[in-house]
Every structure is written in structure tokens, then in C-alpha cells.
Design a protein around this motif. Structure first.
Motif, PDB file in Angstrom:
ATOM      1  N   GLY A  76       0.707  -1.269  -0.068  1.00  0.00           N
ATOM      2  CA  GLY A  76      -0.162   0.006  -0.065  1.00  0.00           C
ATOM      3  C   GLY A  76       1.050   1.243   0.080  1.00  0.00           C
ATOM      4  O   GLY A  76       1.830   1.249  -0.486  1.00  0.00           O
ATOM      5  N   ILE A  77       0.200   2.228   0.622  1.00  0.00           N
ATOM      6  CA  ILE A  77       0.747   3.460   0.874  1.00  0.00           C
ATOM      7  C   ILE A  77       2.340   3.704   1.496  1.00  0.00           C
ATOM      8  O   ILE A  77       3.044   4.739   1.179  1.00  0.00           O
ATOM      9  N   GLU A  78       2.507   2.737   2.189  1.00  0.00           N
ATOM     10  CA  GLU A  78       3.633   2.867   2.844  1.00  0.00           C
ATOM     11  C   GLU A  78       5.060   2.581   1.777  1.00  0.00           C
ATOM     12  O   GLU A  78       5.947   3.496   2.019  1.00  0.00           O
ATOM     13  N   PHE A  79       4.747   2.189   0.748  1.00  0.00           N
ATOM     14  CA  PHE A  79       5.699   1.884  -0.308  1.00  0.00           C
ATOM     15  C   PHE A  79       5.598   3.245  -1.129  1.00  0.00           C
ATOM     16  O   PHE A  79       7.041   3.680  -1.632  1.00  0.00           O
ATOM     17  N   ASP A  80       4.826   4.008  -1.135  1.00  0.00           N
ATOM     18  CA  ASP A  80       4.885   5.287  -1.840  1.00  0.00           C
ATOM     19  C   ASP A  80       5.539   6.170  -1.059  1.00  0.00           C
ATOM     20  O   ASP A  80       6.308   7.081  -1.474  1.00  0.00           O
ATOM     21  N   TYR A  81       5.449   6.145   0.206  1.00  0.00           N
ATOM     22  CA  TYR A  81       6.271   7.024   1.288  1.00  0.00           C
ATOM     23  C   TYR A  81       7.722   7.018   1.024  1.00  0.00           C
ATOM     24  O   TYR A  81       8.437   7.691   0.664  1.00  0.00           O
ATOM     25  N   CYS A  82       8.136   5.472   0.785  1.00  0.00           N
ATOM     26  CA  CYS A  82       9.399   5.431   0.561  1.00  0.00           C
ATOM     27  C   CYS A  82       9.926   5.804  -0.912  1.00  0.00           C
ATOM     28  O   CYS A  82      11.050   6.466  -1.267  1.00  0.00           O
ATOM     29  N   CYS A  83       8.991   5.763  -1.933  1.00  0.00           N
ATOM     30  CA  CYS A  83       9.444   6.332  -3.262  1.00  0.00           C
ATOM     31  C   CYS A  83       9.562   7.634  -3.122  1.00  0.00           C
ATOM     32  O   CYS A  83      10.395   8.315  -4.006  1.00  0.00           O
ATOM     33  N   CYS A  84       8.745   8.431  -2.538  1.00  0.00           N
ATOM     34  CA  CYS A  84       8.757   9.946  -2.308  1.00  0.00           C
ATOM     35  C   CYS A  84      10.104  10.334  -1.738  1.00  0.00           C
ATOM     36  O   CYS A  84      10.909  11.221  -2.138  1.00  0.00           O
ATOM     37  N   ALA A 127      12.900  -2.226   0.936  1.00  0.00           N
ATOM     38  CA  ALA A 127      11.739  -1.576   1.815  1.00  0.00           C
ATOM     39  C   ALA A 127      10.653  -2.525   2.012  1.00  0.00           C
ATOM     40  O   ALA A 127      10.280  -3.013   1.375  1.00  0.00           O
ATOM     41  N   SER A 128      10.177  -2.117   3.561  1.00  0.00           N
ATOM     42  CA  SER A 128       9.182  -3.117   4.106  1.00  0.00           C
ATOM     43  C   SER A 128       7.980  -2.142   4.095  1.00  0.00           C
ATOM     44  O   SER A 128       8.182  -0.795   4.374  1.00  0.00           O
ATOM     45  N   ARG A 129       7.000  -2.628   4.736  1.00  0.00           N
ATOM     46  CA  ARG A 129       5.966  -1.660   4.806  1.00  0.00           C
ATOM     47  C   ARG A 129       6.034  -0.841   6.290  1.00  0.00           C
ATOM     48  O   ARG A 129       5.353  -0.218   6.836  1.00  0.00           O
ATOM     49  N   THR A 130       7.153  -1.547   6.989  1.00  0.00           N
ATOM     50  CA  THR A 130       7.337  -0.809   8.443  1.00  0.00           C
ATOM     51  C   THR A 130       8.372   0.347   8.503  1.00  0.00           C
ATOM     52  O   THR A 130       8.476   0.998   9.483  1.00  0.00           O
ATOM     53  N   VAL A 131       8.730   0.541   7.213  1.00  0.00           N
ATOM     54  CA  VAL A 131       9.774   1.785   7.018  1.00  0.00           C
ATOM     55  C   VAL A 131       9.217   3.183   7.476  1.00  0.00           C
ATOM     56  O   VAL A 131       9.965   3.771   8.280  1.00  0.00           O
ATOM     57  N   PRO A 132       8.078   3.421   7.026  1.00  0.00           N
ATOM     58  CA  PRO A 132       7.571   4.883   7.443  1.00  0.00           C
ATOM     59  C   PRO A 132       7.297   4.741   8.987  1.00  0.00           C
ATOM     60  O   PRO A 132       7.566   5.863   9.753  1.00  0.00           O
ATOM     61  N   PHE A 133       6.693   3.689   9.432  1.00  0.00           N
ATOM     62  CA  PHE A 133       6.568   3.551  10.938  1.00  0.00           C
ATOM     63  C   PHE A 133       7.975   3.836  11.692  1.00  0.00           C
ATOM     64  O   PHE A 133       7.899   4.541  12.696  1.00  0.00           O
ATOM     65  N   VAL A 134       8.745   3.136  11.404  1.00  0.00           N
ATOM     66  CA  VAL A 134      10.336   3.262  12.027  1.00  0.00           C
ATOM     67  C   VAL A 134      10.609   4.765  12.049  1.00  0.00           C
ATOM     68  O   VAL A 134      11.205   5.415  12.901  1.00  0.00           O
ATOM     69  N   SER A 135      10.489   5.277  10.707  1.00  0.00           N
ATOM     70  CA  SER A 135      11.006   6.748  10.455  1.00  0.00           C
ATOM     71  C   SER A 135      10.193   7.578  11.444  1.00  0.00           C
ATOM     72  O   SER A 135      10.835   8.659  11.981  1.00  0.00           O
TER      73      SER A 135
END
Length: 832
Positions: free
Chosen positions: A320-328, A591-599
Motif C-alpha cells: 500500500g501507501i507505505e511503499f509510496d512513502y519510500c518512493c517519495c 523496503a518493508s511496510r514498516t519503514v514509515p513507522f520506524v521513521s
């Protein structure tokens, strides 16, 4: 248009966006207003991406006092925002459904929204855009193609698939046309406008012409091949017709000069020059992307090197959107390092598809053909596949074979982590622990592997995301049934079989590596035990019950694995902790779906740092330290948002297959406070008074006593089924016995009635085995209907009680993230 303006004026919308839905009678033209929302809506993002007109951005400027004629159009730099967008192309949005995740739910569409994402396609014609949209869904279709042999489908099945709106109806329209059903009959059944049906019929007519031409001449003329591409036919579809491979079709059309050209999305149908490079592909004459690239060279604004980032395509469960966060964040990092950024994605819901995030944006499906068409024009110096989830990873090998420079972790390392046999050998070589495992390509092999390992086992297909078709299997009969069900998902790839470790604590780790050094950015302890998919499990950062020795062991294992896999960029590892043993469950060099959470939890821009490392920086160039993370005084809890209210009849019990569609985060000074905030954010408000229903499996009965005593101390009334009530009474807990929906004779209360009367504030029900699950399914479904929080794991119940205790103890405090990060000596903010 006139009606919309009249409604907006009458409602009194002074500034900002509005959304109005109309219904038009197909025969009389009578128009009815369905609803009006004086705000931006889900379709506002779609309209913005379709036209290049940024509705939300302009609405924000209007809210602070600008008028439309004072706002400049970013794309043309000449026209004001009062100049309505005009387009000279066709846009098709196709919803993404995941009914395969909810087999109990009926694949029927109605007034309740059931899609979990969408893809958008732009083409010169409706036919081209439709076929691009269908292949952009990533559901195994490469356009309006056949997954089934239409001759073998009974007419009765086609009839009810046409009459009832469902996720695959468009393909059944094609099957009906192939069977010779007239357009009028299909229109009468589907109530779809005959114009759309005629367009689909024209796509099929060309397919028939292509098949017959190739059959008789063993070749297809240049003119017919170009027409097929103009109709949106993919190289894969043409390869099937021409009995060859996709690569050979690609080589043939390039040799004949039949190549994709790129056009601008410019809001004005080419009336004014466009300054924001936002492109879509079609089969025309002039290529505006090449012209734009030449202009940057002539102006001297072209940068030395360019990096392409592949996005994740449509949102779905598991990606989902977690990977979009990483792309941005990758795009921001690339820009900061002075490179040109090229973004490729097809999801209108994402920030990465905003025209101002990258230097050039290509709104295209994430398929080998479409990505290679862009690479032919752009010739990037590097392509990042790590940030878009499984979608770009699935393309990595083919892109690498085609000579595309993949940067970061090598394709070989990605394949090593995915290949179960090779990975098991690596784990043995490193002398690390892994649950006993094996792989099989047939039912016979699978039974043999499972017998050797010993039940229970965790069975799943390889190369999938979101635990697709993953299941805990307890016997041979269930295993054979699983293999039959998973056939379509595994698609000839091996079935992976692992020994399931009961009562283990699961831990997620996100790390950054430069190939030599590794920094563990976050260790997340799951609240639920192993066996529930990591995407559905709540987790805590920092870990709360792990010893220092275990944490150091996890860091050591992570660093050793990163070095062995030669990871450059991001790495995610899932561990299972049982006693003093640390088992490695899975390693993902992406990248995993937890990257935005960790950040957000730590204040470290993890994805941004990883992107810079992939381009050439080293870990030592960044000021990273474990000491800073340890000085942070807050606790963060990630909780999943589950869509059960949208799918009636679906059981809410969690398992190894992911079902959540999003996540929320709670921050507090204690685990209880953070957990309570996360539950409130996920619309599962924990009660502070009322009746609590408890019914747990035998293994949980000891722990439920402590939970019940705590609830009793907090003045909750307790009700329970016979087995759990007996245990609680034996330990001095006052509890009232209730019957289930089919029980409760005489004076005994009936649980279903209590829920319907809104007398139950919280349900704790941990089912054991399939019979127990089905026994209580109706109760859990009723709880969802009446918005009663329902917890199905004992670990979740324990944290819920801690959350209630924290809520009763004090009022929650509110702090900005930036103020929380200061405790870590000004750790750079994730937003910086």
C-alpha cells in the motif's frame, strides 16, 4: 456543469473543492443529484492526476484568501486557475479488488465500497486506456485477454456474471462476445451503455483479425501491428497470438519503427507550452518526452546523471501507501544529491505521482514492456527497484537481463533471499537458526516434506507479498486441500513449507546497509505471537519484553545477514524468539511496510538515507547512533486497520494471510497509553466501563485469569461462556455465565441478544481450531455490525487491559513529533 455550479452556489460553498454525484437516466436523460460533499473527495485525487489540475493545492490557496484568477497554473505558467482544464486524451480508472483474501465474502459489487485501491491509465483512445488500465491492475491480465477458455464456460455462468456486478465482469463481457452474444442482449443484462460495449467489441474484432491473419500468413503486417498497439494491445498479448515470446515481439516492432511515444499531461490540450514534465505513452508520431529532454540539454538545466524510481502500482492488501512513502523519500534524496529523478507509477492515490515530486513523471503500468519503453527514451544511469514493494522486485531479473542498471542490492542477492533452498544453505553457513523447512512443486513432495518436518507447518507460495494464500496446516488432509487452493497463486513456483513455532514472539527489524556496515534502524516487537501476519499484528517500538542479550543477538544476526547478502540499501528481517533461541523467519532485501513507522517513531529518514547509500554514499557519512534512539523517551505502537465491516460474513480471526488495508500509530509515555491511542485511531475505542465478554481457548485460560482480575478491579462487569466462567470462578473472579446465540435457556443470558442491545462494551474471544472458529463466527460478525471492539488473541487482550488502565489513570498528553525527537539530542526529523 451548470447543475454543479448551481448546487455549489445554493449550498453556499465560498471557497475550496466540492464533490457532486449525479445519476442520469440512460433513455430519458433525466438527471438526479445523488449527493453533494462540500469538500475534496476520493475522486479529487483522480481528477487532479487525470487533468494535471491540482485541486487540493488550489483549494488550500483559496481557503487562505486567494481567488482563482490570482493563482497561477503550475503546468503552463501562463493560464490562471480559473482556466478550466481541457484534455486531448482518454483516462480510465480501474478499481483493484482483493476478494481472494476474503473467500467467505461474495464477489458482488453494490453501494458498499469494496475496492482497496485503483490504477489509472491514460491513452489516446478509450480502447488503449482500457487495456493499459487492465494490465496495470497486476492481476495476471495483460489487457482484455482471456484467463479462461470461453468455450468451456457454461452460458448460465456467463449470464449471472453479467447480470450481477462483480470484479471480473468486464472479462465476462468479452467471453459473451466471443460466444456470439449480440450487444443488445449484453446491454440488457449489464445495463452498461452500449457505447462501452461497442468499444470492447471493436477490441475483440481486431483480436480476431490478428489471429486469422497470423493463422493464414504466419506474419502480421506493419499496419496491423501498429493498429494493435494503438488499440492498447501489449507485447504479451501479441506474443500469444503470434506464438512467440514477448521479447521477440518487442524486437520486431522496434525494428519496424513501431515504438511508444510520450505525450504531455498539460491541462490545456496543447494550447499552451507545458513546463512540468508529466507524461503518458501512446502510439503517435511526435514524442514530447524526447523534446523535453532536448530542451533541458539546450537550456543547460540537464543534470549529469538520472535515476529512475519504480513505484508500487495500485494499492492492495500487502502493498500500500507505505511503499509510496519510500518512493517519495527516494525522489527527495536523489534531488538532494544533484541527480535527475524519474518516477514511474500508475496509482492516482499516491504522492509520488504528483508532478512536482520528481523531475519527470511517467504515468504508466508497472510491466516489463511499459518500463522498458520509458528506459528506451530516458536511458537512466540507475534504476531503483527496492522501494515499490513486490511489483518492481518481480521485474528486477528481467530488467537486469535486458541490460538495465539496477542500483542498490543486486538482483542475485534478491533472488538468493527469495530462493528457499539457497537461503537455507546460507543460514546454515552463517550458523544461524531457522525453523526446519523445505519446498515442493507437487502435492506428493509437499506431504513428504511436511511429514519429515512434523506438523503444524506454515505453508505458502513463493514470491508473494502480504502472506497471500499462507496457512498454518495441522495435518496431511489440510495440506492437500491447501495445495489445491493455492494452485493459481503459486503459478508453477514452489510451495514453501516451514515448521510452525508455537508461542514464539515475532520481531520485525528494519536496517540500512552499505554493503559493509549495517545500522539497525528499528526493532519492533509484535504484540500478537508468531502465526499472525506481520502486516496485521500490532507492534511496539522500542521492544518491551526482549532482554538486552536477545536485542544484541538480533543486531548481530542482522549485520551478518546484510553482509552475506551484500545488501546496499534497505533490509527487513522477521525473527521468532522462543526462550533464548532466535529464529530467522524471512529476509527481504527491500523496503518493508514498516519503514514509515520506524521513521516516524525514531525521527530517522530511513528511506532517504537508504536511497543516498544506493547512489554511492556510505553509512559513515550519516550521523547515526544507537545512543540517540535509546535516549528517546516515548513508546510507539503500530496497529492495523482491518476492513471487516465492508465484507459481511467474513470472520475477523487473524492468521498468517494479511487482511489489513492500512495502519495507524499511537505514541505515549507508556505502552498502555500508546496502545489505547492506536486503538482509538483504528476506530476500536477501548471502553472505560460496561460489560466485557471473555471466552478463550484452553491454552489461554491461565492468562485470562489475570486479565479478568484487572478488569474486575477497574469495575467492569464480566460475562463468559461455561468453560471460561468455570476457570474464572475457581480463581475468585465474579463472572456471569451466558449462552451463545444458539444457547441461553431459562434465565441464562444470551450473548447475541446482549450485543444487539448494545450491552457489551468489549469482546475477548480466542478461538481454537476450525470448529471453535465457526461456533463463534456469528458472534464476532455481530460485534463488527454493532461496532463492539473484538479481540481474538490473548496478547492483544493483555495490551487492551493495559490501555484501559492507562486511559483511566490520566488524561492523554499531546506532543509534536519534533518535540519528542529532542529527547534524542535533536535527531533529524523524518520530515526533514
Amino acid at each position: 456543469r451548470d447543475a454543479a455550479l448551481a448546487i455549489i452556489r445554493e449550498v453556499g460553498v465560498e471557497t475550496g473543492g466540492s464533490n457532486i454525484q449525479f445519476a442520469v437516466h440512460p433513455k430519458t436523460g433525466k438527471m438526479v443529484v445523488i449527493e453533494m460533499n462540500p469538500r475534496v473527495s476520493r475522486s479529487s485525487a483522480l481528477a487532479s492526476k487525470a487533468t494535471g489540475f491540482p485541486i487540493a493545492k488550489f483549494a488550500a490557496k483559496l481557503a487562505v484568501g486567494y481567488s482563482l484568477d490570482e493563482i497561477e497554473n503550475d503546468i503552463t505558467k501562463e493560464t490562471p486557475a480559473s482556466f478550466e482544464p481541457t484534455i486531448d486524451y482518454c483516462v480510465v480508472k480501474v478499481p483493484r479488488f482483493t476478494f481472494e483474501k476474503f473467500p467467505e465474502a461474495q464477489d458482488i459489487l453494490g453501494i458498499q465500497m469494496k475496492s482497496v485501491g485503483e490504477t489509472m491509465a491514460i491513452g489516446g483512445t478509450f480502447k488503449e486506456a482500457l487495456q493499459k488500465g487492465l494490465r496495470g491492475l497486476e492481476i495476471g491480465h495483460f489487457g482484455l485477454d482471456n484467463k479462461l477458455n470461453y468455450q468451456e464456460i457454461p452460458d448460465e455462468k456467463i449470464k449471472w456474471r453479467l447480470e450481477e456486478p462483480n470484479a471480473s465482469r468486464i472479462f465476462y463481457i468479452k467471453y459473451a462476445l466471443q460466444k456470439g452474444w449480440p450487444l443488445a442482449r449484453i446491454a440488457a443484462m449489464t445495463k452498461i451503455d452500449i457505447w462501452f460495449l461497442a468499444q470492447i467489441a471493436q477490441i475483440l474484432d481486431l483480436e480476431t483479425q490478428l489471429i486469422e491473419t497470423f493463422k493464414s500468413k504466419k506474419t502480421i503486417s506493419d499496419e496491423l501491428l501498429r493498429k494493435a498497439k494503438e488499440y492498447g494491445y501489449s507485447d504479451v498479448q501479441l506474443a500469444q497470438i503470434m506464438e512467440t515470446t514477448e521479447l521477440k515481439v518487442r524486437a520486431l516492432r522496434k525494428k519496424k519503427g513501431i515504438v511508444a511515444t510520450f505525450k504531455l499531461v498539460d491541462t490545456c490540450a496543447a494550447e499552451f507550452e507545458a513546463f512540468t514534465p508529466y507524461f503518458y505513452s501512446t502510439y503517435g508520431i511526435e514524442d514530447e518526452a524526447i523534446l523535453q529532454i532536448q530542451k533541458t540539454v539546450e537550456r543547460g538545466t540537464a543534470k549529469k546523471k538520472k535515476i529512475m524510481v519504480l513505484g508500487g502500482g495500485p494499492n492492495r492488501i500487502g502493498q500500500g501507501i507505505e511503499f509510496d512513502y519510500c518512493c517519495c523519500h527516494a525522489a527527495f534524496a536523489i534531488k538532494e544529491m544533484g541527480y535527475e529523478t524519474i518516477m514511474v507509477n500508475s496509482n492516482p492515490e499516491t504522492v509520488s505521482t504528483d508532478y512536482d515530486i520528481s523531475d519527470r513523471l511517467y504515468f504508466e503500468p508497472l510491466t516489463f514492456e511499459d518500463v522498458m519503453n520509458i528506459i528506451d527514451v530516458e536511458m537512466p544511469d540507475g534504476v531503483i527497484v527496492q522501494f515499490g514493494g513486490q511489483t518492481p522486485l518481480n521485474l528486477a531479473q528481467r530488467l537486469s537481463d535486458a541490460g538495465v542498471p539496477i542500483i542498490g542490492t543486486s538482483v542475485r542477492s534478491i533472488e538468493l533471499a527469495e530462493n528457499r533452498e539457497k537461503f537455507a544453505k546460507l543460514i546454515s553457513k552463517l550458523k544461524l537458526l531457522q525453523p526446519a523447512n523445505g519446498s515442493a512443486v507437487s502435492a506428493k513432495e509437499a506431504v513428504k516434506v511436511a511429514a519429515k518436518i512434523g506438523y503444524p507447518v506454515l505453508a505458502r507460495p513463493s514470491y508473494v507479498l502480504g502472506g497471500r494464500a499462507m496457512k498454518i496446516v495441522y495435518d496431511e488432509e489440510s495440506l492437500r486441500r491447501f495445495i489445491e487452493e493455492a494452485k493459481e497463486v503459486s503459478a508453477g513456483k514452489p510451495i514453501l513449507i516451514d515448521k510452525f513455532i508455537n508461542d514464539a514472539i515475532e520481531v520485525d527489524v528494519d536496517a540500512i546497509s552499505d554493503g559493509q556496515e549495517t545500522f539497525v534502524a528499528g526493532i519492533m516487537e509484535h504484540i500478537e505471537n508468531a502465526g499472525i501476519h506481520s502486516g496485521d499484528s500490532a507492534c511496539v517500538l522500542p521492544p518491551i519484553t526482549l532482554s538486552e542479550a536477545v536485542i544484541e543477538q538480533i543486531k548481530d544476526h542482522t549485520c551478518r545477514l546484510a553482509r552475506a547478502l551484500r545488501v546496499i540499501g534497505l533490509l527487513n528481517i522477521q525473527f521468532a524468539i522462543r526462550g533464548r533461541n532466535v529464529y530467522i523467519l524471512e529476509v527481504n532485501p527491500r523496503a518493508s511496510r514498516t519503514v514509515p513507522f520506524v521513521s516516524k517513531a525514531t525521527g530517522m529518514p530511513v528511506a532517504k538515507i537508504a536511497a543516498k547509500i544506493m547512489i554511492g554514499k556510505k553509512l559513515k557519512d550519516f550521523d547515526l547512533s544507537y545512543e540517540r534512539i535509546e535516549k528517546l523517551t516515548h513508546i510507539s505502537v503500530k496497529e492495523s486497520v482491518l476492513p471487516f465491516s465492508k465484507f459481511s460474513g467474513v470472520d475477523i480471526v487473524l492468521g498468517p494471510e494479511m487482511k489489513s488495508t492500512g495502519e495507524v500509530m499511537g505514541i505515549g509515555s507508556s505502552v498502555g497509553e500508546a496502545f489505547a491511542k492506536s486503538q482509538a485511531s483504528a476506530n476500536q475505542h477501548l471502553p472505560i466501563k460496561g460489560k466485557v465478554f471473555l471466552s478463550v481457548k484452553d491454552e489461554d485460560k491461565r492468562e485470562v485469569v489475570f486479565i479478568a482480575k484487572k478488569l474486575q478491579d477497574m469495575k467492569f462487569e464480566l460475562v463468559s461462556t461455561r468453560g471460561t466462567a468455570k476457570v474464572l470462578r475457581a480463581h475468585g473472579v465474579h463472572v456471569q455465565e451466558v449462552g451463545r446465540y444458539d444457547q441461553g435457556k431459562g434465565d441464562m443470558l444470551n450473548l447475541m441478544t446482549l450485543i444487539k442491545n448494545n450491552e457489551i462494551a468489549l469482546i475477548v474471544n480466542t478461538p481454537s481450531g476450525e470448529r471453535s472458529q465457526s461456533d463463534m463466527r456469528a458472534i464476532r460478525a455481530e460485534a463488527i455490525l454493532h461496532n463492539v471492539p473484538c479481540i481474538t488473541t490473548i496478547q492483544g487482550a493483555r495490551e487492551a487491559v493495559n490501555g484501559i488502565e492507562a486511559t483511566l489513570a490520566k488524561e492523554f498528553e499531546v506532543h509534536s513529533l519534533q518535540s519528542l525527537y529532542k529527547a534524542g539530542r535533536d535527531v533529524p526529523c523524518a520530515a526533514s
